[in-house]
Design a protein around this motif. Structure first.
Motif, PDB file in Angstrom:
ATOM      1  N   ILE A 102       0.853  -1.187   0.000  1.00 42.80           N
ATOM      2  CA  ILE A 102       0.000   0.000   0.000  1.00 42.80           C
ATOM      3  C   ILE A 102       0.891   1.239   0.000  1.00 42.80           C
ATOM      4  CG2 ILE A 102      -0.148   0.083   2.539  1.00 42.80           C
ATOM      5  CD1 ILE A 102      -3.069   1.042   2.156  1.00 42.80           C
ATOM      6  N   GLY A 103       0.506   2.257  -0.762  1.00 44.67           N
ATOM      7  CA  GLY A 103       1.336   3.452  -0.768  1.00 44.67           C
ATOM      8  C   GLY A 103       0.953   4.468  -1.815  1.00 44.67           C
ATOM      9  N   LEU A 104       1.633   5.611  -1.752  1.00 44.41           N
ATOM     10  CA  LEU A 104       1.452   6.718  -2.691  1.00 44.41           C
ATOM     11  C   LEU A 104       2.589   6.713  -3.699  1.00 44.41           C
ATOM     12  CD1 LEU A 104       0.564   9.524  -0.099  1.00 44.41           C
ATOM     13  CD2 LEU A 104      -1.034   8.138  -1.444  1.00 44.41           C
ATOM     14  N   PHE A 105       2.274   7.112  -4.930  1.00 45.86           N
ATOM     15  CA  PHE A 105       3.267   7.164  -5.991  1.00 45.86           C
ATOM     16  C   PHE A 105       3.045   8.445  -6.800  1.00 45.86           C
ATOM     17  CE2 PHE A 105       2.576   2.801  -4.822  1.00 45.86           C
ATOM     18  CZ  PHE A 105       3.852   2.251  -4.762  1.00 45.86           C
ATOM     19  N   LEU A 106       4.007   8.776  -7.664  1.00 47.04           N
ATOM     20  CA  LEU A 106       3.929  10.004  -8.459  1.00 47.04           C
ATOM     21  C   LEU A 106       3.852   9.666  -9.942  1.00 47.04           C
ATOM     22  CD1 LEU A 106       6.624  12.184  -6.627  1.00 47.04           C
ATOM     23  CD2 LEU A 106       4.153  12.070  -6.182  1.00 47.04           C
ATOM     24  N   GLN A 107       3.049  10.446 -10.653  1.00 47.73           N
ATOM     25  CA  GLN A 107       2.892  10.276 -12.099  1.00 47.73           C
ATOM     26  C   GLN A 107       3.082  11.636 -12.773  1.00 47.73           C
ATOM     27  OE1 GLN A 107      -1.095   9.432 -13.472  1.00 47.73           O
ATOM     28  NE2 GLN A 107      -0.355   8.304 -15.258  1.00 47.73           N
ATOM     29  N   PRO A 108       4.057  11.756 -13.687  1.00 44.11           N
ATOM     30  CA  PRO A 108       4.247  13.039 -14.388  1.00 44.11           C
ATOM     31  C   PRO A 108       2.966  13.474 -15.100  1.00 44.11           C
ATOM     32  CG  PRO A 108       6.100  11.570 -14.806  1.00 44.11           C
ATOM     33  CD  PRO A 108       5.057  10.753 -14.090  1.00 44.11           C
ATOM     34  N   LEU A 109       2.702  14.758 -15.074  1.00 47.17           N
ATOM     35  CA  LEU A 109       1.487  15.296 -15.697  1.00 47.17           C
ATOM     36  C   LEU A 109       1.391  14.900 -17.164  1.00 47.17           C
ATOM     37  CD1 LEU A 109      -0.988  17.281 -15.486  1.00 47.17           C
ATOM     38  CD2 LEU A 109       0.573  19.066 -16.289  1.00 47.17           C
ATOM     39  N   THR A 110       2.518  14.961 -17.875  1.00 47.21           N
ATOM     40  CA  THR A 110       2.494  14.690 -19.316  1.00 47.21           C
ATOM     41  C   THR A 110       2.347  13.203 -19.634  1.00 47.21           C
ATOM     42  OG1 THR A 110       4.924  14.754 -19.257  1.00 47.21           O
ATOM     43  CG2 THR A 110       3.785  16.757 -19.966  1.00 47.21           C
ATOM     44  N   ASP A 111       2.366  12.345 -18.603  1.00 49.17           N
ATOM     45  CA  ASP A 111       2.150  10.909 -18.809  1.00 49.17           C
ATOM     46  C   ASP A 111       0.691  10.502 -18.600  1.00 49.17           C
ATOM     47  OD1 ASP A 111       4.784  10.556 -19.345  1.00 49.17           O
ATOM     48  OD2 ASP A 111       5.273   9.416 -17.537  1.00 49.17           O
ATOM     49  N   ILE A 112      -0.107  11.394 -18.031  1.00 49.09           N
ATOM     50  CA  ILE A 112      -1.447  11.006 -17.600  1.00 49.09           C
ATOM     51  C   ILE A 112      -2.304  10.512 -18.760  1.00 49.09           C
ATOM     52  CG2 ILE A 112      -3.631  11.901 -16.670  1.00 49.09           C
ATOM     53  CD1 ILE A 112      -1.986  13.650 -14.785  1.00 49.09           C
ATOM     54  N   HIS A 113      -2.298  11.224 -19.877  1.00 52.51           N
ATOM     55  CA  HIS A 113      -3.196  10.882 -20.987  1.00 52.51           C
ATOM     56  C   HIS A 113      -2.875   9.519 -21.591  1.00 52.51           C
ATOM     57  CE1 HIS A 113      -5.796  11.325 -24.456  1.00 52.51           C
ATOM     58  NE2 HIS A 113      -4.769  11.164 -25.275  1.00 52.51           N
ATOM     59  N   LEU A 114      -1.601   9.200 -21.739  1.00 52.20           N
ATOM     60  CA  LEU A 114      -1.210   7.987 -22.467  1.00 52.20           C
ATOM     61  C   LEU A 114      -0.750   6.843 -21.577  1.00 52.20           C
ATOM     62  CD1 LEU A 114       0.747   9.574 -25.460  1.00 52.20           C
ATOM     63  CD2 LEU A 114      -1.510   8.518 -25.533  1.00 52.20           C
ATOM     64  N   HIS A 115      -0.526   7.099 -20.291  1.00 52.64           N
ATOM     65  CA  HIS A 115       0.062   6.062 -19.434  1.00 52.64           C
ATOM     66  C   HIS A 115      -0.774   5.805 -18.188  1.00 52.64           C
ATOM     67  CE1 HIS A 115       3.948   5.951 -21.634  1.00 52.64           C
ATOM     68  NE2 HIS A 115       3.706   7.234 -21.848  1.00 52.64           N
ATOM     69  N   SER A 116      -2.077   5.953 -18.264  1.00 51.76           N
ATOM     70  CA  SER A 116      -2.923   5.746 -17.089  1.00 51.76           C
ATOM     71  C   SER A 116      -3.688   4.435 -17.205  1.00 51.76           C
ATOM     72  CB  SER A 116      -3.898   6.912 -16.924  1.00 51.76           C
ATOM     73  OG  SER A 116      -3.201   8.101 -16.596  1.00 51.76           O
ATOM     74  N   ASP A 117      -3.743   3.718 -16.089  1.00 53.31           N
ATOM     75  CA  ASP A 117      -4.460   2.446 -16.035  1.00 53.31           C
ATOM     76  C   ASP A 117      -5.122   2.334 -14.668  1.00 53.31           C
ATOM     77  OD1 ASP A 117      -5.394  -0.093 -16.532  1.00 53.31           O
ATOM     78  OD2 ASP A 117      -3.526  -1.085 -15.971  1.00 53.31           O
ATOM     79  N   PHE A 118      -6.128   3.186 -14.458  1.00 51.57           N
ATOM     80  CA  PHE A 118      -6.786   3.248 -13.159  1.00 51.57           C
ATOM     81  C   PHE A 118      -8.231   2.789 -13.277  1.00 51.57           C
ATOM     82  CE2 PHE A 118      -3.542   6.603 -13.243  1.00 51.57           C
ATOM     83  CZ  PHE A 118      -2.740   6.169 -12.206  1.00 51.57           C
ATOM     84  N   SER A 119      -8.841   2.481 -12.143  1.00 49.03           N
ATOM     85  CA  SER A 119     -10.238   2.062 -12.144  1.00 49.03           C
ATOM     86  C   SER A 119     -11.100   3.178 -12.724  1.00 49.03           C
ATOM     87  CB  SER A 119     -10.698   1.720 -10.726  1.00 49.03           C
ATOM     88  OG  SER A 119     -10.572   2.840  -9.875  1.00 49.03           O
ATOM     89  N   ASP A 120     -12.153   2.789 -13.433  1.00 46.46           N
ATOM     90  CA  ASP A 120     -12.997   3.761 -14.136  1.00 46.46           C
ATOM     91  C   ASP A 120     -13.556   4.832 -13.212  1.00 46.46           C
ATOM     92  OD1 ASP A 120     -12.531   2.338 -16.421  1.00 46.46           O
ATOM     93  OD2 ASP A 120     -14.385   1.189 -16.316  1.00 46.46           O
ATOM     94  N   SER A 121     -13.835   4.472 -11.947  1.00 44.38           N
ATOM     95  CA  SER A 121     -14.450   5.415 -11.023  1.00 44.38           C
ATOM     96  C   SER A 121     -13.480   6.485 -10.554  1.00 44.38           C
ATOM     97  CB  SER A 121     -15.020   4.670  -9.807  1.00 44.38           C
ATOM     98  OG  SER A 121     -13.989   3.954  -9.143  1.00 44.38           O
ATOM     99  N   THR A 122     -12.175   6.313 -10.823  1.00 45.71           N
ATOM    100  CA  THR A 122     -11.200   7.296 -10.351  1.00 45.71           C
ATOM    101  C   THR A 122     -10.468   7.970 -11.508  1.00 45.71           C
ATOM    102  OG1 THR A 122      -9.359   5.725 -10.169  1.00 45.71           O
ATOM    103  CG2 THR A 122     -10.848   5.887  -8.290  1.00 45.71           C
TER     104      THR A 122
END
Length: 803
Positions: free
Chosen positions: A264-284
């Motif tokens: 369990i934990g927090l991680f960081l994702q570059p802003l410019t990666d969000i559109h093409l590199h996201s794999d999160f649950s649909d509700s979030t």
């Protein structure tokens, strides 16, 4: 001198206009395809880069694996933003965004319906670059219940009236918002879009101190040249410091004890990666993003298209070398050196490439609206006229000119003048082998793309026809039935009495498309198990959705209040360890009032309530109908039913019109990215094989000219047109067959990797290879036969006449 090269080059092009036309067509299609894909890829890679601090902004995300439950969420806890700002010296700013749903806006008695609204921290405009064009330029959200609106929303709501100082009412929450600023509309290449940004200073959720609930999209601005990995390495200690005490209180174990068997934990994702590199649950997720894999795929297709077009040019130029052998010999005898001849042939290449590029730009301008529709984009032709793109096109012309014309230029200029004057060049030998290799390469790409397209289509058919555990056909979803207020039950009763309706259920939980979501912590014997999804339903949900009860019973009014009763899917039964006699078993659910005991009354067959990219997860149905209606129609054509429901809806004088969705369409929309990919891949597979066949047509044309007299002699000796076509086709079709040995294993590997993204997927069947081979050979043979038959049909007297 350059003028002479160009003039001579143009004369040679006109002299050989047949081969030239084939080259121009192939290059134009290749360059046009490359430009279209360039526009697509550039747009995909441009997301969020308009922000001035884009290279320093990161999003905080939450990931965990608890007792087998994998959690990937783009939202984190309310206090995270301020804690990270205080505890991490590398962070200069932090800000939060919370998406709000079902926002109904009124102004001055006029109703404007649903609008996109988010709560943001007052410093939001210091982090993101959304220019304020009217009102307070700095700190527009420094007071509770203040709102900044988009320019288009201001124009639609206030017209020419100054909106600053006006009050908007959010009717469904009875909330009044003071307009303090107007911002430019959020760019299309942003990963979120809202028309109203409301200050969190008046938002109760923003004041929460719990580290056990995730509600906020949280962004940090890092100092320049800070390594994200270094910052991220400090997050586990912060999680333990702040989350640990609350974890112990909730679960009865320390953070260290919990993380021995869980992650369990927090991680960081570059802003410019969000559109093409996201794999999160649909509700979030804020909006459906892109996929970097498709950027790679289409970029590769663009490169292959150009390479194939250049190969055509090289093949045809070297194949026609014997026709220009005497020209080269005479030029050398008259004093031309090798460098001059190279410049001459390169000039011809650049003329052809320039004309092809000009034609390609015209093709792009005509095809762009169609391509936008296929790709779901809004790409503008004006972008091609920007200095950067014009420079890119000019560079492309130079590269293609050298790439396509370089080898033929060096090859033709190297002829020995004595041999050249004797025309001792047949286009065979070493250069024939090179041409054969290039033809094989072309059809490796073409056959590979055809097979890949067939696999994508097969997977889409599999998705469409897979047994989901519920019947998605003939279901009509009315998500906004709560707008009826006290008339909602009356509306449902009218639907039940409609002769076109088979069944109706009162629920806001839908297994495809937009749906409510609820997740809760599950305890068994007071020991935490994991989180599970809940569906709030009534007694009609299971029969309306066509689900199957495997054990026990459905909810029923005959048993009185059933708020403490639940129905589990098979996966939930398995995880809770209720495999033997689950009926009557109980567990505890974490609620705001503490643990509440729930008793199992039934088990339903597993059904896919999320994308087929994911395995079926545990699900709990509980009795709590609200906020939406799902209707099963008796007829496939629901137009009459929709018209009837619309009339009944309007009879209640609802402020908003009747809004509905068809579940089958919502299900298909879930896989819109994959469908777009399949369609675009099909288009470029067709274009690729067209370009390859143009080159093949040119080579067959040249071969037929070389063997003109041989064909005449064979006809005189009794060969039929069919035999001559077979003679000319045999060698080329052999090359196409060889290409399959490379194309199919490569395509299998790549498409098998793509299929791994789906938890439920088709197989790459043997008949797909046969179909891909049949299509490729059929098109190639048709291309070869057209020219071969024409050559075979010529009167042999013409070919046997002396020169």
């Amino acid at each position: 001198m350059i003028k002479n090269y160009l003039k001579t080059g143009w004369r040679n092009i006109i002299k050989n206009k047949g081969i030239f036309s084939i080259n121009i067509a192939g290059l134009a299609i290749g360059i046009a395809s490359c430009l279209l894909i360039l526009l697509f890829v550039t747009d995909e890679l441009s997301y969020d880069r308009f922000n001035e601090k884009a290279d320093r902004i990161v999003r905080v995300i939450f990931q965990a694996n608890v007792n087998g439950e994998e959690i990937k969420e783009a939202v984190v806890m309310a206090p995270v933003a301020q804690v990270l700002k205080n505890d991490l010296p590398e962070v200069t700013q932090s800000t939060r965004l919370a998406k709000s749903f079902n926002n109904r806006i009124e102004f001055d008695g006029a109703y404007y319906g649903q609008s996109s609204l988010a709560y943001v921290d007052p410093n939001f405009f210091e982090v993101f670059t959304f220019p304020i064009v009217q009102g307070a330029k700095t700190e527009p959200l420094d007071k509770p219940n203040t709102v900044v609106i988009s320019k288009s929303f201001a124009e639609n709501t206030f017209g020419n009236t100054d909106p600053i100082g006006k009050t908007l009412k959010v009717t469904n929450r009875d909330e009044n918002l003071l307009v303090t600023g107007v911002m430019e509309d959020m760019p299309k290449n942003s990963h979120f879009h809202f028309d109203l940004l409301v200050s969190t200073l008046g938002y109760a959720q923003a004041k929460k101190t719990t580290w056990m609930e995730s509600d906020f999209f949280t962004y940090l601005v890092l100092k320049k040249d800070v390594d994200i990995d270094v910052v991220e390495s400090k997050l586990p200690a912060i999680s333990e410091k702040y989350m640990g005490p609350q974890l112990k209180e909730a679960l009865g174990m320390t953070f260290t004890e919990f993380t021995k068997e869980n992650e369990i934990g927090l991680f960081l994702q570059p802003l410019t990666d969000i559109h093409l590199h996201s794999d999160f649950s649909d509700s979030t997720t804020l909006e459906q993003g892109g996929d970097i894999k498709y950027v790679y795929i289409f970029s590769a297709v663009a490169i292959f298209m150009l390479v194939i077009a250049c190969i055509n040019f090289m093949n045809l130029a070297t194949a026609s070398a014997s026709k220009r052998a005497k020209e080269v010999g005479i030029r050398k005898v008259l004093g031309s050196n090798k460098k001059q001849l190279i410049y001459q042939f390169l000039a011809e290449s650049f003329i052809a490439t320039f004309l092809a590029a000009f034609l390609a730009v015209i093709i792009v301008s005509l095809a762009l609206p169609f391509f936008n529709q296929l790709a779901g984009k809004d790409l503008n032709f004006q972008y091609l006229l920007s200095p950067e793109v014009i420079l890119a096109i000019f560079s492309l012309i130079l590269i293609i000119g050298f790439l396509a014309g370089g080898y033929p230029a060096f090859y033709l200029s190297s002829f020995n003048p004595l041999s050249a004057l004797k025309s001792k060049f047949s286009g065979s030998g070493k250069n024939s082998g090179i041409r054969s290799g290039l033809v094989i390469f072309q059809f490796v790409i073409s056959a590979g793309l055809i097979l890949s397209t067939l696999v994508v289509k097969e997977q889409m058919n599999f998705i469409q026809n897979k047994e989901l555990g519920y019947e998605k056909d003939q279901l009509l979803v009315v998500r906004s039935s709560y707008l009826l207020g006290n008339n909602e039950d009356n509306f449902i009763d009218e639907i039940k009495n409609n002769p076109l309706v088979e069944n109706v259920t009162h629920s806001a939980f839908v297994p495809a498309g937009e749906s409510d979501n609820e997740v809760g912590g599950i305890f068994k014997n007071n020991e935490f198990q994991r989180r599970m999804s809940f569906y709030n339903v009534d007694e009609n949900y299971i029969p309306t959705m066509g689900m199957k009860v495997l054990e026990g019973r459905n909810f029923s009014e005959d048993f009185g209040a059933e708020s403490d009763k639940v129905i589990l899917n098979q996966k939930a039964v398995e995880i809770l360890g209720f495999n033997k006699n689950p009926i009557g078993k109980s567990f505890q659910r974490d609620t705001h009032d503490g643990l509440k005991t729930m008793t199992v009354i039934g088990v339903i067959k597993n059904f896919n309530f999320k994308s087929l990219h994911q395995e079926i997860e545990p699900l709990i149905l509980k009795y709590n109908p609200y906020g939406g209606i799902i209707i099963r129609s008796k007829v496939a054509d629901m137009s009459g039913l929709i018209e009837n429901l619309n009339n009944r809806w309007n009879a209640y004088n609802v402020k908003e019109g009747f809004d509905y969705s068809i579940l089958d369409d919502s299900y298909n929309y879930t896989y819109l990215k994959e469908r777009k990919m399949g369609t675009i891949l099909s288009l470029f597979a067709i274009l690729t094989i067209i370009v390859a066949c143009l080159g093949l047509f040119g080579l067959v044309t040249f071969t037929a000219e070389q063997r003109f007299k041989e064909i005449g002699i064979r006809k005189v000796l009794g060969s039929s047109a069919t035999q001559i076509v077979a003679l000319l086709s045999k060698d080329f079709l052999k090359l196409v067959g060889i290409s399959f040995l490379i194309a199919f294993p490569l395509s299998y590997y790549l498409m098998n990797k793509w299929l791994q993204d789906f938890a439920y997927r088709t197989e790459i069947h043997w008949w797909l290879y046969l179909l891909a081979a049949g299509i490729t050979i059929g098109i190639a043979f048709l291309t070869i036969s057209i020219k071969s038959y024409k050559a075979a049909s010529v009167n042999p007297i013409k070919s046997l006449k002396t020169e």
